[in-house]
Design a protein around this motif. Sequence first.
Motif, short mmCIF file in Angstrom:
data_model
loop_
_atom_site.label_atom_id
_atom_site.label_comp_id
_atom_site.label_asym_id
_atom_site.label_seq_id
_atom_site.Cartn_x
_atom_site.Cartn_y
_atom_site.Cartn_z
N HIS A 286 44.71 43.52 43.31
CA HIS A 286 44.88 43.19 41.90
C HIS A 286 45.05 41.69 41.69
CE1 HIS A 286 46.33 43.20 37.78
NE2 HIS A 286 47.38 42.50 38.19
N ILE A 287 45.83 41.05 42.57
CA ILE A 287 46.04 39.60 42.46
C ILE A 287 44.71 38.86 42.57
CG2 ILE A 287 47.08 37.58 43.59
CD1 ILE A 287 49.34 39.51 44.49
N ILE A 288 43.85 39.31 43.48
CA ILE A 288 42.59 38.63 43.75
C ILE A 288 41.56 38.86 42.65
CG2 ILE A 288 40.60 38.64 45.33
CD1 ILE A 288 42.66 39.16 47.60
N GLU A 289 41.58 40.04 42.04
CA GLU A 289 40.53 40.37 41.07
C GLU A 289 40.64 39.53 39.81
OE1 GLU A 289 42.71 44.03 38.61
OE2 GLU A 289 41.17 44.49 40.09
N GLY A 290 39.53 39.41 39.10
CA GLY A 290 39.53 38.67 37.84
C GLY A 290 39.26 37.19 38.04
N ARG A 291 38.55 36.61 37.07
CA ARG A 291 38.22 35.19 37.16
C ARG A 291 39.46 34.32 36.98
NH1 ARG A 291 32.82 32.96 34.45
NH2 ARG A 291 32.11 33.95 36.38
#
Length: 306
Positions: free
Chosen positions: A12-17
């Motif tokens: 979750h921390i890694i996902e998303g721009r």
Amino acid sequence: MGTIDKEEQNEHIIEGRKTFFIVPDVTLLPETYLEDFMARGYETYIIGDDRYCPLKAKIEVIIETFTDSILFFYIDSQVKGIKWEKYIKALQEKYAGRILIGVLYAKRQSEEEKAKLEKYYLFDVGIQCGCISLEYQKTKNFALIDKVMYANQACGRRKNIRAICDTKSRVSFISKHGQMKGSVLDISMSHFSAIFDRTLDIQMYEKVPKMLININGLHFASDAILVMQRKKNGVMLNVFVFSNSLGQQGVESDIEPRLLERIYQMTSDKAKSLMRYKFDEARKDLKRYMSDDDLWEAGYTSYYDL
């Protein structure tokens, strides 16, 4: 009661721009802007230079860890071992198509100097996120950067940034069969998801008045509408959308700034913790493998500086 495991948290921390401002002048781009950018849907971080881990190593960690990133380099900062023109060109060539690069700089005195700088980075190097001339009045810089981030879709595919909650984050409300208690798993400015200790006795799209919510110590009440249910690890995950007194999506206006501050704190703390761990691993690798010449080039005079 369900929880989110460590591996899923890291995913979750890694996902998303994410947008990283590299060694900015904080008098022109203060850290307080980061929370304001989050209110606009942008997850942003400041990366400084220090003697613990060379900046080049940090940049490599960021690119390899956060694969959907925008990097804005403040090219008026002096970093030992880095010539911005050469370094940014090398990054653009190496990671073309994988990252987006922009350049920040203090306002130039002459238009000729500004045109020369923009020609090099925009046309010769081919960066995609522009060259932003920062004003000495920092209040103007928020709008300048906000405009560029919007043009480059810095929010990615997310409308709102979602924060993972700790095990003490709770929700409760009174139903026709008594009090319902549950754990909040994650939250954004518009939604939250929760797992309850027993099956909900409400219908899909039913509004639940005055739900009592505790998010990492922040207590507030809000109406919410059940909009989705799905099984996760053998338990029912319930997703609610906040509804305020104006009939709009979201919490009441007096709650908004407090909730935004808490979501920013939760999101940034977890990301910074992951980065610290990754930077520490990179530092250990440097200490193990870098030659004296490489260390000197990166701005270190001995292994003990690491």
